[in-house]
Scaffold this motif. Structure first.
Motif, PDB file in Angstrom:
ATOM      1  N   SER A 184      45.786  27.021  40.033  1.00 22.29           N
ATOM      2  CA  SER A 184      44.602  28.021  41.294  1.00 22.29           C
ATOM      3  C   SER A 184      42.757  28.045  40.491  1.00 22.29           C
ATOM      4  CB  SER A 184      45.245  29.263  41.528  1.00 22.29           C
ATOM      5  OG  SER A 184      46.339  29.178  41.899  1.00 22.29           O
ATOM      6  N   VAL A 185      42.447  28.046  41.464  1.00 27.02           N
ATOM      7  CA  VAL A 185      41.070  28.487  41.444  1.00 27.02           C
ATOM      8  C   VAL A 185      40.595  29.637  41.583  1.00 27.02           C
ATOM      9  CG1 VAL A 185      38.205  27.041  41.475  1.00 27.02           C
ATOM     10  CG2 VAL A 185      39.787  25.640  40.569  1.00 27.02           C
ATOM     11  N   ILE A 186      40.143  30.844  41.267  1.00 25.82           N
ATOM     12  CA  ILE A 186      39.429  31.794  41.559  1.00 25.82           C
ATOM     13  C   ILE A 186      38.506  32.444  41.693  1.00 25.82           C
ATOM     14  CG2 ILE A 186      40.668  34.196  41.510  1.00 25.82           C
ATOM     15  CD1 ILE A 186      43.279  32.972  40.611  1.00 25.82           C
ATOM     16  N   ASP A 187      38.290  32.903  42.970  1.00 25.11           N
ATOM     17  CA  ASP A 187      36.523  33.456  43.062  1.00 25.11           C
ATOM     18  C   ASP A 187      36.527  34.984  41.915  1.00 25.11           C
ATOM     19  OD1 ASP A 187      34.178  34.818  43.327  1.00 25.11           O
ATOM     20  OD2 ASP A 187      33.675  33.008  44.532  1.00 25.11           O
ATOM     21  N   ALA A 188      35.792  35.377  40.897  1.00 20.01           N
ATOM     22  CA  ALA A 188      36.507  36.655  40.280  1.00 20.01           C
ATOM     23  C   ALA A 188      36.251  37.523  40.475  1.00 20.01           C
ATOM     24  CB  ALA A 188      36.011  35.862  38.796  1.00 20.01           C
ATOM     25  N   ALA A 189      34.662  37.540  41.234  1.00 23.71           N
ATOM     26  CA  ALA A 189      33.951  38.627  41.525  1.00 23.71           C
ATOM     27  C   ALA A 189      34.521  39.439  43.540  1.00 23.71           C
ATOM     28  CB  ALA A 189      32.139  38.194  42.558  1.00 23.71           C
ATOM     29  N   GLU A 190      34.657  37.826  44.140  1.00 21.09           N
ATOM     30  CA  GLU A 190      35.051  37.889  45.031  1.00 21.09           C
ATOM     31  C   GLU A 190      36.462  38.597  45.408  1.00 21.09           C
ATOM     32  OE1 GLU A 190      33.724  34.858  48.040  1.00 21.09           O
ATOM     33  OE2 GLU A 190      31.713  35.653  47.445  1.00 21.09           O
ATOM     34  N   ARG A 191      36.974  37.707  44.634  1.00 18.64           N
ATOM     35  CA  ARG A 191      38.836  37.888  44.421  1.00 18.64           C
ATOM     36  C   ARG A 191      39.554  37.385  45.497  1.00 18.64           C
ATOM     37  NH1 ARG A 191      37.222  41.392  41.245  1.00 18.64           N
ATOM     38  NH2 ARG A 191      37.476  43.710  41.561  1.00 18.64           N
TER      39      ARG A 191
END
Lengths: 315, 180
Positions: free
Chosen positions: A78-85
């Motif tokens: 899974s690729v996750i946008d860390a800031a936008e959760r």
């Protein structure tokens, strides 16, 4: 950050900076199938994301923008946008993706296929893949800070394998202890450390010489290694401790009692705090890297693995 | 429950199924079972803490071992009714805390369909009344490490087998200690 621009008092400034610089932990929970994001300043959950596929491995990009989570039983990353959760996408990689690392420039993912003998290189945008044979039970993975080498543990071959990131070919195989698992590389890219689950020690590799330079005894069933303050902090799953040893002399310094079945361990960006995830007790503990005192506890989901670099720097 | 039913397929004497050794890529599982016993903790620990005598566990006809209660040294072999054996090693022992941890080094999957099992037995004072609480908890994998396990080696089968083993063991422990 508008407080800063507005010119707050020194006191307020310090408060804001303190808050803004709290690191975060990205903790995959294998049993509950989700990802807990913890605010490591407040030691409280900031978010939980459903992931699926029994997530276990994690790597946060150096700039903190992305987190990558492996799901061994879902066969995807899974690729996750860390800031936008937010989960941006899943990359189906097949096999049993487990250990994962991200290149320093964030452009390549390195994924160990645990039962497939291989390390995969994945372009998270284009999804182009290269493969290299690692051996039996590829487990922990780490990339050097200059991006030139990738180190993977071949657990059941009792070896670390050094891969040239450019050619994606193996350039060295180094015998270590029995069943190397987690792999950690120091900030200078000089050494790799691996925790040997079956021989209860840590192997230290000189990366320029590509040879074993030390074996440090730790506690029962070590899983992961974190580095801070010239010390190595090692989570021992059976002993339920974190062992500390000096990385210059390799002498043991302390044994810290932690939660049940500790597995993954990471350091804050400033090196002042060590974080350890406890798989059975479903929590993450913080430890002062100087005093070795337990400074906080935060709940996770069920069965936190967090296998890899789970601490996210926040600016 | 008959003593033999504790170890799952023992009575069936299922054929050995060749599986790759204990390579695990599957998900570790948890089982936690507890029981209250109307006896002081020291009396319960005298039974539970004797690593070289597992006679309180139904299905075990003999315990043979060495190394006493020294962690990493102490080993035991459990001889089961029906002829199978289980080899175990002590990895933690805390007399003051009345807690021990052991691992299974070898078991036939037809007897107990699990891999890499470690388990902790801990005796604590009951919240009131002077009795004890015994907790038996374990981390383990299903017997089949790869994806799509055959039906006799799934996570669910492994969890059920360990849970039933611990429940019957704790019930037998309670009966024995309270009878003494």
């Amino acid at each position: 950050m508008s407080f800063l621009r507005a010119g707050a008092t020194g006191f307020l400034l310090a408060l804001v900076i303190g808050a803004a610089h709290a690191d975060e932990a990205f903790v995959p929970n294998q049993s509950s199938g989700d990802l807990t994001i913890l605010d490591l300043g407040a030691m409280t959950p900031a978010a939980a994301l459903p992931i699926g596929g029994k997530p276990a491995g994690v790597a946060v990009s150096r700039d903190g923008a992305r987190a990558y989570v492996t799901s061994p039983e879902g066969h995807f990353v899974s690729v996750i946008d860390a800031a936008e959760r937010r989960v941006l996408k899943r990359i189906d990689v097949g096999g049993q993706p487990f250990g994962v690392a991200v290149s320093p420039d964030g452009r390549r993912l390195y994924v160990a296929d645990m039962n497939g003998r291989e390390l995969l290189e994945i372009d998270p945008d284009g999804e182009k893949t290269r493969r290299v044979e690692i051996g039996a039970m590829p487990s922990g993975v780490a990339a050097t800070p200059d991006g030139r080498l990738v180190i993977a543990a071949a657990r059941d071959d009792n070896a670390l394998v050094v891969v040239d990131a450019e050619t994606f070919r193996r350039v060295a195989t180094i015998a270590v202890g029995r069943h190397p698992y987690g792999v950690t590389i120091d900030a200078g890219g000089r050494r790799a450390y691996t925790a040997n689950v079956e021989s209860d020690d840590v192997s230290v590799i000189d990366l320029a010489e590509r040879k074993l330079i030390a074996t440090a005894p730790v506690g029962g069933h070590p899983y992961g290694v974190a580095l801070a303050k010239g010390r190595a902090f090692v989570a021992n799953q059976y002993a339920e401790t974190v062992s500390v040893f000096d990385t210059a002399t390799f002498a043991p310094l302390a044994t810290i009692k932690v939660g049940e079945y500790p597995e993954s361990v990471g350091a804050s960006r400033d090196g002042g705090t060590i974080y350890v995830t406890n798989w059975f007790s479903n929590d993450l503990w913080s430890i002062d890297a100087e005093s070795y005192k337990i400074t906080g506890k935060a709940p996770t989901g069920d069965g936190p693995r967090a296998f890899g670099a789970f601490v996210r720097p926040v600016d | 429950m008959s003593p033999l039913a504790v170890f799952r397929i023992l009575a069936v004497a299922a054929a050995l199924t060749p599986l790759a050794a204990l390579a695990h890529g599957a998900t570790p599982q948890k089982v936690v079972e507890t029981i209250e016993i109307a006896a002081p903790p020291a009396k319960v620990w005298a039974v539970v803490g004797d690593f070289q005598n597992m006679s309180w566990l139904p299905g075990v006809v003999k315990t043979q071992g060495e190394g006493g209660v020294t962690p990493e040294i102490a080993k035991r072999r459990l001889f089961l009714a029906g002829g199978a054996v289980i080899d175990e090693r002590l990895v933690q022992y805390d007399d003051a805390a009345m807690s021990l941890r052991y691992i299974i080094e070898h078991v036939d999957f037809a007897v107990l369909p699990v891999g890499n099992l470690s388990a902790t037995l801990k005796v604590s004072p009951a919240p009131s009344g002077g009795g004890s609480v015994v907790e038996w908890k374990s981390r383990f994998y299903r017997a089949f490490p790869g994806g799509n396990p055959p039906e006799q080696y799934t996570d669910e089968v492994a969890i059920k087998a360990v849970s039933e083993l611990f429940k019957s063991g704790l019930a037998a422990l309670k009966a024995r200690v309270e009878r003494e």
